[in-house]
Scaffold this active site. Structure first.
Site, PDB file in Angstrom:
ATOM      1  N   ALA A   1     -23.451 -11.808  22.747  1.00  0.00           N
ATOM      2  CA  ALA A   1     -23.545 -12.559  21.501  1.00  0.00           C
ATOM      3  C   ALA A   1     -24.942 -13.176  21.450  1.00  0.00           C
ATOM      4  CB  ALA A   1     -22.479 -13.638  21.465  1.00  0.00           C
TER       5      ALA A   1
ATOM      6  N   GLY B   1     -20.327 -10.642  24.705  1.00  0.00           N
ATOM      7  CA  GLY B   1     -19.791 -10.287  23.399  1.00  0.00           C
ATOM      8  C   GLY B   1     -19.854  -8.788  23.135  1.00  0.00           C
TER       9      GLY B   1
ATOM     10  N   GLU C   1     -16.817  -7.455  24.691  1.00  0.00           N
ATOM     11  CA  GLU C   1     -15.664  -7.886  23.893  1.00  0.00           C
ATOM     12  C   GLU C   1     -15.558  -7.054  22.613  1.00  0.00           C
ATOM     13  OE1 GLU C   1     -17.037 -11.985  24.137  1.00  0.00           O
ATOM     14  OE2 GLU C   1     -15.097 -12.544  24.977  1.00  0.00           O
TER      15      GLU C   1
END
Lengths: 256, 272
Positions: A64, A107, A110
Site C-alpha cells: 500500500a 497490500g 492482500e
C-alpha cells in the site's frame, strides 16, 4: 494518466495492468478507486469471461502507499472507510487471475489474495512486511493468508515480515503455478482463456461456492453447494452440456 | 585500501577478479561485499553479456579467511562472544547471497580457475556455468579437516555433477582433487596452460555473450531441471520453448541456417 490500464477483451479475457512503475505499483487511494471501477466495468461486460490482473516485471505491487497512509489517524481512517475500494473487489463475480512477477508485498499480496487464482513468475517474492513498520496487515492479510497457507506459515510470514520465494509460495499453496518469467502473462492469459471458454453461469456459481467454503461451516457450505448445483439444472448450458456429452459432440454454451 | 575485488569490462565480458593474493584470495566480509556488488553490477550492465570469475595470484579462492575464524574462536574461548559460532550467520549473510547471485544471474558465468579453489571457494567455482582451469588448479573440500561441513552449495552442486558416491568420497576425505582428475570427472570443462587461461576463459565467455537470447533460457531450463520433477520440467520446457519461439533470434537462427551463413543475434526477449 491512469494508474490502471485495461486491455481490450480478447478471446473472453481482459488484462488489467497496475501502472505506477515509479512506485513499484504501490497501491494508493486513486489507484484502488480506478481498479475498482475497471473491475466492475469488466464484470458487467458480456465480452469478458475472465480477468487477468498484473503489474510489471519488477513488481505486482510492493505494498500500500505508505506515504499516503503515514499521516492518517485512526479516526480519519474510520470515517474515510479507508479500505472501501479494497473490500468492494470481493464482489466481482467473474474469476480474476493475478499474474505476479517481482514484489508482491503487504497490500500487494492482500490484493493478489483477493483474486481467485495466483500465477507467479519464478522471480516473484511474497510477504506481509507490515510488522516492520509497527503495524500489521489491514486489508485481509491475516485472514486470507491464514486460509491460504495455514496458521503456522501465516504466523511466520506476518510476525517476521520476511518474504518467501515463488517456489515456497507454491509449496504452501498460496499460488497455483510458478512459470518462467517471460511466460508469466501468456500463461496467465492462457489459463484465463480456458476458464472464459467454460460455460459462464457454471463458472460463476462454482466460484461463488468455493468462496463460501471460507465463510461458513462444512454443513452449511455443502448445502450452499447443493443449491448452486441444482440451480444449474435450470440452465440451458446444463441441458446442452449433458446432451453433447451423451451425443459425443462438442457443446455450444450460451451462458444462459 | 586496496580493492579486494577487481572489475573490468571489455567486449561485452565482465571480468571479476578476487584480489587478495597475499592470503590466496581468502574471503572476508569486505571481499564478500565487493564480490556481491560486482556480480550485481555485471548483471545490471547492459553492455555485459557474460562474466568471468577468477582469482589474482596463485589461487582462485581459498575459502573462508581462517585468520578471521581463529580470532572468532579466540574470542569465544575467552568467553567474550555469545554461544553461537557465527558461521551460520556468515553463510546466510555473506556466502549464500553470492552463490544465489551467481546461480540466478541472467548472464552466463565462466570460472577461470587459476589455482586452488578450497572450501567455499570450491563452491563458488561450482556455482558457475563453465569451469576452465589452469594445470595447478584443484578443488579441495577441506571442511572435514577443520571439523566442519561443506557449505555454500557444495552439497547441492557436487552430487548433481559427479554423483553421490564420488561426492561423498571427496567431501569425507577433504583431499585435494587436482586439475586432471577434475577434468576427468567433468568438473573442469577444460584444462589449459597458465598463460592461456585468461584468453581461453574470455573466449568462452565471449561466445556465450554473442549467443541468442535462448542462452539465458537454456541455463535456466537446465538449472530448473536439476531441482524439479520430470512433470514440472516438461511443463517448464513448454513455457520456455513457446517464449524462445517468439524471439527474433529464433527467426534469425532459422534463416541463417537455411542461408548457410553465421547468425547475427540481438538477444532481445520475446515480444521486444
Amino acid at each position: 494518466m491512469t494508474l490502471v490500464e485495461v486491455g481490450a477483451p480478447e478471446a473472453g479475457v481482459a488484462v488489467v495492468r497496475l501502472r505506477r512503475p515509479e512506485a513499484l505499483n504501490a497501491l494508493n487511494a486513486r489507484l484502488m478507486a480506478e481498479l475498482r471501477e475497471a473491475l466492475f466495468a469488466l464484470d458487467a461486460d458480456d465480452r469478458v469471461g475472465a480477468i487477468v490482473l498484473t503489474g510489471d516485471e519488477r513488481a505486482f505491487a510492493a505494498g500500500a502507499d505508505i506515504k499516503e497512509m503515514a499521516g492518517l489517524s485512526a479516526v480519519d481512517m474510520e470515517y474515510a472507510d479507508h479500505f472501501v475500494d479494497w473490500d468492494a473487489l470481493r464482489e466481482v463475480r467473474k474469476p480474476i487471475v493475478a499474474a505476479v512477477s517481482g514484489y508482491c508485498l503487504g497490500g500487494g499480496l492482500e490484493l493478489a489474495m483477493t483474486c481467485d487464482i495466483i500465477v507467479a513468475s519464478e522471480t516473484a517474492r511474497f510477504g506481509q512486511p507490515e510488522i516492520l513498520l509497527g503495524v500489521m496487515p489491514g486489508a485481509g492479510g491475516t485472514q486470507r493468508l491464514t486460509r491460504a497457507v495455514g496458521k503456522s506459515a501465516a504466523m511466520e510470514m506476518v510476525l517476521t515480515g520476511e518474504p518467501i520465494s515463488a517456489e515456497r509460495a507454491r509449496e504452501l499453496g498460496l499460488v497455483s503455478r510458478v512459470v518462467a518469467k517471460e511466460a508469466l502473462l501468456p500463461e496467465a492469459v492462457r489459463l484465463a482463456r480456458t476458464i472464459a471458454s467454460r460455460p459462464r453461469l457454471a463458472v460463476r456459481l462454482a466460484k461463488d461456492a468455493i468462496n463460501r467454503a471460507f465463510e461458513t461451516t462444512l454443513s452449511e457450505g455443502l448445502a450452499y453447494e447443493r443449491r448452486n448445483f441444482y440451480f444449474l439444472f435450470a440452465s440451458e448450458d446444463q441441458k446442452e452440456g449433458m446432451a453433447a456429452f451423451v451425443e459425443k459432440r462438442p457443446p455450444k454454451f450460451t451462458g444462459r | 585500501m586496496a580493492e579486494t575485488v577487481l572489475y573490468d569490462v571489455a567486449d561485452g565480458v565482465a571480468t571479476i577478479t578476487l584480489n587478495r593474493p597475499e592470503v590466496l584470495n581468502a574471503m572476508n566480509d569486505e571481499m564478500g561485499a565487493q564480490l556481491l556488488a560486482a556480480l550485481r553490477r555485471a548483471e545490471r550492465d547492459e553492455a555485459v553479456g557474460a562474466l568471468v570469475l577468477t582469482g589474482a595470484g596463485r589461487a582462485f579462492c581459498s575459502g573462508e579467511d581462517m585468520r578471521a575464524q581463529s580470532e572468532r574462536l579466540g574470542a569465544r574461548e575467552a568467553g567474550r562472544a555469545e554461544a553461537e559460532s557465527g558461521l551460520g550467520r556468515i553463510l546466510r549473510e555473506r556466502y549464500n547471497p553470492i552463490v544465489e547471485r551467481i546461480w540466478d544471474c541472467e548472464k552466463p558465468v565462466v570460472a577461470a580457475v587459476n589455482g586452488v579453489a578450497a572450501g567455499a571457494g570450491a563452491s563458488l567455482a561450482l556455482a558457475c556455468d563453465l569451469r576452465i582451469a589452469g594445470p595447478r588448479a584443484g578443488l579441495v573440500l577441506a571442511f572435514v579437516q577443520v571439523g566442519l561441513v561443506p557449505d555454500s552449495g557444495a552439497n547441492w552442486f557436487l552430487p548433481r555433477m559427479i554423483g553421490l558416491s564420488r561426492a561423498l568420497e571427496i567431501a569425507l576425505s577433504g583431499r585435494r582433487v587436482d586439475a586432471e582428475e577434475c577434468r576427468e570427472l567433468g568438473l573442469f570443462h577444460r584444462v589449459v596452460a597458465d598463460e592461456e587461461l585468461p584468453a581461453s576463459a574470455r573466449e568462452a565467455a565471449l561466445r556465450l555473450a554473442e549467443g541468442p537470447y535462448s542462452v539465458r533460457l537454456i541455463r535456466r531450463a537446465l538449472r530448473f531441471g536439476a531441482g524439479h520433477s520430470l512433470a514440472d520440467t516438461l511443463e517448464y520446457e513448454a513455457e520456455l520453448q513457446e517464449m524462445a519461439g517468439r524471439t527474433a533470434d529464433h527467426l534469425e537462427g532459422m534463416r541463417a541456417f537455411l542461408e548457410k551463413r553465421p547468425a547475427a543475434f540481438t538477444r532481445r526477449p520475446p515480444g521486444a
